[in-house]
Design an enzyme around this catalytic site. Sequence first.
Site, PDB file in Angstrom:
ATOM      1  N   HIS A  62     -20.442  51.988   8.787  1.00  9.80           N
ATOM      2  CA  HIS A  62     -19.141  51.770   9.432  1.00  9.80           C
ATOM      3  C   HIS A  62     -18.599  53.096   9.990  1.00  9.80           C
ATOM      4  O   HIS A  62     -18.101  53.147  11.113  1.00  9.80           O
ATOM      5  CB  HIS A  62     -18.116  51.234   8.431  1.00  9.80           C
ATOM      6  CG  HIS A  62     -18.429  49.882   7.863  1.00  9.80           C
ATOM      7  ND1 HIS A  62     -18.437  49.622   6.512  1.00  9.80           N
ATOM      8  CD2 HIS A  62     -18.745  48.705   8.467  1.00  9.80           C
ATOM      9  CE1 HIS A  62     -18.711  48.345   6.303  1.00  9.80           C
ATOM     10  NE2 HIS A  62     -18.932  47.767   7.461  1.00  9.80           N
ATOM     11  N   LYS A  83     -12.928  35.074   1.001  1.00 12.12           N
ATOM     12  CA  LYS A  83     -14.161  35.845   0.765  1.00 12.12           C
ATOM     13  C   LYS A  83     -14.199  36.488  -0.631  1.00 12.12           C
ATOM     14  O   LYS A  83     -15.208  37.070  -1.000  1.00 12.12           O
ATOM     15  CB  LYS A  83     -14.307  36.936   1.831  1.00 12.12           C
ATOM     16  CG  LYS A  83     -15.143  36.490   3.028  1.00 12.12           C
ATOM     17  CD  LYS A  83     -15.499  37.696   3.876  1.00 12.12           C
ATOM     18  CE  LYS A  83     -16.667  37.443   4.809  1.00 12.12           C
ATOM     19  NZ  LYS A  83     -17.005  38.646   5.581  1.00 12.12           N
ATOM     20  N   ARG A 138     -27.011  45.682  13.785  1.00 13.02           N
ATOM     21  CA  ARG A 138     -28.054  46.279  12.948  1.00 13.02           C
ATOM     22  C   ARG A 138     -29.427  45.733  13.281  1.00 13.02           C
ATOM     23  O   ARG A 138     -30.391  46.449  13.374  1.00 13.02           O
ATOM     24  CB  ARG A 138     -27.752  46.023  11.468  1.00 13.02           C
ATOM     25  CG  ARG A 138     -26.715  46.933  10.910  1.00 13.02           C
ATOM     26  CD  ARG A 138     -26.152  46.416   9.638  1.00 13.02           C
ATOM     27  NE  ARG A 138     -25.379  45.207   9.876  1.00 13.02           N
ATOM     28  CZ  ARG A 138     -24.535  44.686   9.013  1.00 13.02           C
ATOM     29  NH1 ARG A 138     -24.386  45.227   7.837  1.00 13.02           N
ATOM     30  NH2 ARG A 138     -23.843  43.616   9.315  1.00 13.02           N
ATOM     31  N   SER A 177     -22.197  46.317   3.384  1.00 11.30           N
ATOM     32  CA  SER A 177     -21.318  46.349   2.211  1.00 11.30           C
ATOM     33  C   SER A 177     -21.909  45.494   1.095  1.00 11.30           C
ATOM     34  O   SER A 177     -21.775  45.817  -0.095  1.00 11.30           O
ATOM     35  CB  SER A 177     -19.922  45.825   2.563  1.00 11.30           C
ATOM     36  OG  SER A 177     -19.354  46.603   3.575  1.00 11.30           O
TER      37      SER A 177
HETATM   38  P1  ADP Z   1     -20.827  44.182   6.378  1.00 13.54           P
HETATM   39  O1  ADP Z   1     -20.178  43.528   5.199  1.00 13.54           O
HETATM   40  O2  ADP Z   1     -22.016  43.424   6.881  1.00 13.54           O
HETATM   41  O3  ADP Z   1     -21.092  45.631   6.219  1.00 13.54           O
HETATM   42  P2  ADP Z   1     -18.387  44.178   8.019  1.00 13.54           P
HETATM   43  O4  ADP Z   1     -17.700  42.887   8.321  1.00 13.54           O
HETATM   44  O5  ADP Z   1     -17.650  45.092   7.143  1.00 13.54           O
HETATM   45  O6  ADP Z   1     -19.850  43.925   7.525  1.00 13.54           O
HETATM   46  O7  ADP Z   1     -18.819  44.888   9.368  1.00 13.54           O
HETATM   47  C1  ADP Z   1     -17.954  45.214  10.415  1.00 13.54           C
HETATM   48  C2  ADP Z   1     -18.765  45.613  11.619  1.00 13.54           C
HETATM   49  O8  ADP Z   1     -19.537  46.764  11.316  1.00 13.54           O
HETATM   50  C3  ADP Z   1     -19.758  44.570  12.124  1.00 13.54           C
HETATM   51  O9  ADP Z   1     -19.790  44.645  13.534  1.00 13.54           O
HETATM   52  C4  ADP Z   1     -21.065  45.033  11.548  1.00 13.54           C
HETATM   53  O10 ADP Z   1     -22.160  44.605  12.328  1.00 13.54           O
HETATM   54  C5  ADP Z   1     -20.888  46.529  11.626  1.00 13.54           C
HETATM   55  N1  ADP Z   1     -21.744  47.231  10.675  1.00 13.54           N
HETATM   56  C6  ADP Z   1     -21.789  47.070   9.340  1.00 13.54           C
HETATM   57  N2  ADP Z   1     -22.717  47.871   8.785  1.00 13.54           N
HETATM   58  C7  ADP Z   1     -23.279  48.572   9.809  1.00 13.54           C
HETATM   59  C8  ADP Z   1     -24.318  49.551   9.902  1.00 13.54           C
HETATM   60  N3  ADP Z   1     -24.995  49.946   8.832  1.00 13.54           N
HETATM   61  N4  ADP Z   1     -24.635  50.033  11.127  1.00 13.54           N
HETATM   62  C9  ADP Z   1     -23.964  49.587  12.209  1.00 13.54           C
HETATM   63  N5  ADP Z   1     -22.981  48.661  12.207  1.00 13.54           N
HETATM   64  C10 ADP Z   1     -22.649  48.155  11.023  1.00 13.54           C
END
Ligand code: ADP
Length: 161
Positions: free
Chosen positions: A17, A41, A90, A128
């Site tokens: 992130h 969630k 990703r 996450s």
């Molecule tokens: P997650 O729980 O899958 O980490 P979030 O809802 O918190 O997802 O993710 C928010 C945004 O950040 C989404 O667009 C997700 O694709 C992106 N994201 C999450 N992890 C990564 C990563 N490792 N690299 C790039 N983008 C990411």
Amino acid sequence: MKRAIYPGSFDPVTFGHIDIIERSAKMVDELVVAILNNSAKNPLFSIKERVSMLEEMTNHIPNVKITFFDGLLIDCARKMEASIIIRGLRAVTDFEYELQIAQTNRIVNSQIDTIFLTTSLEYAYLSSTIVKEVASYGGDISHFVPEQLVEKIYHKYNYKN
Ligand code: ADP
């Protein structure tokens, strides 16, 4: 003023992130990181905790603002006067869902476009969910999240670092 919104659960915020935040903040005047308040969630961290974690992790980037929202992202983007939605990609598994959401959002509001940033290779595997899974067994999460967050995450699972 070019404003973008980067939505997500950030439960907890990871290096993946932060990478997307740092890269997209360079492209716009203001980047609003918007935390989705989805009680269904059953999140590990409360909204208040996630706001404060994200503020701490982004305080070196002056044009980043942290907020949270309920309901539809596209409505939040309009209210915040953001013309761009940022999403991270990703793998192909992210793509199909993201494409559908982006297309739907564009039909609802054609003034707002979605920009996808591909993940940096070193974070391609990172989510996450993975962090929570490893932390729940007391595993090493120091490669996934900033040092300041490690203890906070273990604490949720009653582990000591
Ligand atoms: P997650 O729980 O899958 O980490 P979030 O809802 O918190 O997802 O993710 C928010 C945004 O950040 C989404 O667009 C997700 O694709 C992106 N994201 C999450 N992890 C990564 C990563 N490792 N690299 C790039 N983008 C990411």
